[in-house]
Design an enzyme around this catalytic site. Structure first.
Site, PDB file in Angstrom:
ATOM      1  N   HIS A   1       2.923  -4.878  -7.950  1.00 20.99           N
ATOM      2  CA  HIS A   1       2.100  -6.000  -8.410  1.00 20.99           C
ATOM      3  C   HIS A   1       2.669  -6.520  -9.731  1.00 20.99           C
ATOM      4  O   HIS A   1       3.001  -5.723 -10.616  1.00 20.99           O
ATOM      5  CB  HIS A   1       0.665  -5.542  -8.688  1.00 20.99           C
TER       6      HIS A   1
ATOM      7  N   HIS B   1       4.683  -2.009  -2.593  1.00 18.09           N
ATOM      8  CA  HIS B   1       4.604  -3.308  -3.260  1.00 18.09           C
ATOM      9  C   HIS B   1       4.370  -3.097  -4.737  1.00 18.09           C
ATOM     10  O   HIS B   1       3.568  -2.254  -5.140  1.00 18.09           O
ATOM     11  CB  HIS B   1       3.508  -4.201  -2.660  1.00 18.09           C
TER      12      HIS B   1
HETATM   13  P1  DGP Z   1      -2.836  -2.198  -2.981  1.00 17.37           P
HETATM   14  O1  DGP Z   1      -4.274  -1.812  -3.293  1.00 17.37           O
HETATM   15  O2  DGP Z   1      -1.924  -1.864  -4.161  1.00 17.37           O
HETATM   16  O3  DGP Z   1      -2.335  -1.606  -1.674  1.00 17.37           O
HETATM   17  O4  DGP Z   1      -2.814  -3.770  -2.886  1.00 17.37           O
HETATM   18  C1  DGP Z   1      -2.722  -4.482  -1.703  1.00 17.37           C
HETATM   19  C2  DGP Z   1      -2.693  -5.937  -2.082  1.00 17.37           C
HETATM   20  O5  DGP Z   1      -2.237  -6.690  -0.968  1.00 17.37           O
HETATM   21  C3  DGP Z   1      -4.040  -6.531  -2.475  1.00 17.37           C
HETATM   22  O6  DGP Z   1      -3.960  -6.977  -3.825  1.00 17.37           O
HETATM   23  C4  DGP Z   1      -4.257  -7.701  -1.526  1.00 17.37           C
HETATM   24  C5  DGP Z   1      -2.886  -7.937  -0.951  1.00 17.37           C
HETATM   25  N1  DGP Z   1      -2.883  -8.396   0.448  1.00 17.37           N
HETATM   26  C6  DGP Z   1      -3.494  -7.793   1.487  1.00 17.37           C
HETATM   27  N2  DGP Z   1      -3.272  -8.471   2.625  1.00 17.37           N
HETATM   28  C7  DGP Z   1      -2.479  -9.532   2.284  1.00 17.37           C
HETATM   29  C8  DGP Z   1      -1.907 -10.603   3.033  1.00 17.37           C
HETATM   30  O7  DGP Z   1      -2.064 -10.720   4.257  1.00 17.37           O
HETATM   31  N3  DGP Z   1      -1.172 -11.500   2.335  1.00 17.37           N
HETATM   32  C9  DGP Z   1      -0.975 -11.404   0.983  1.00 17.37           C
HETATM   33  N4  DGP Z   1      -0.236 -12.350   0.395  1.00 17.37           N
HETATM   34  N5  DGP Z   1      -1.498 -10.396   0.254  1.00 17.37           N
HETATM   35  C10 DGP Z   1      -2.249  -9.476   0.900  1.00 17.37           C
END
Ligand code: DGP
Length: 133
Positions: free
Chosen positions: A107, A105
């Site tokens: 950001h 992902h």
């Molecule tokens: P990272 O540390 O780069 O793996 O960031 C993971 C991100 O994913 C964190 O900013 C929160 C987001 N996230 C986790 N679970 C969910 C979810 O169920 N839905 C959404 N929209 N975001 C999520």
């Protein structure tokens, strides 16, 4: 790093098994709001293919998938109105970067001045870093 897990949270979002606040969808990518925003605008852009992280993606994705993801990142930022004010993009790979979800992902953060690039990112007085791995 472990193999791709088809039941990770973002795989479920892509399949529509979990809800998300969609911003944009293309043949190659899906963009949606982060559930735990770190800025007024915080959106994630993910490839539709099963890639664990940026390392897996850049080693194994096709040129079309790579172009498709990055095109979608730019299109998402424009759609969100972030171009004039500015925005930051970030992708965490692995332990040191605190990667939590093992589907690549990107950001996109914006909507306010974002400060220095890294918390605790000051260069040590002697100009060198101690590596921990
Ligand atoms: P990272 O540390 O780069 O793996 O960031 C993971 C991100 O994913 C964190 O900013 C929160 C987001 N996230 C986790 N679970 C969910 C979810 O169920 N839905 C959404 N929209 N975001 C999520």
């Amino acid at each position: 790093m472990a193999d791709y897990d088809n039941n990770n949270i973002f795989a479920k979002i892509l399949r529509g098994e979990l809800p998300s606040k969609k911003v944009l969808e293309t043949e190659y990518a899906f963009a949606f709001h982060d559930i735990n925003p770190q800025a007024p605008t915080h959106v994630l852009v993910i490839p539709k293919g099963p890639y664990v992280s940026m390392d897996d993606f850049t080693a194994n994705a096709s040129a079309e998938e790579i172009a498709g993801l990055w095109r979608a990142v730019g299109d998402t930022a424009r759609t969100l109105g972030l171009v004039e004010g500015g925005y930051r993009i970030m992708a965490n790979h692995g332990h040191h970067a605190h990667q939590e979800v093992f589907h690549l992902h990107v950001h996109i953060l914006g909507g306010r001045p974002l400060g220095p690039m890294l918390e605790g990112g000051d260069v040590p007085p002697d100009g060198t870093w101690e590596r921990t791995s």
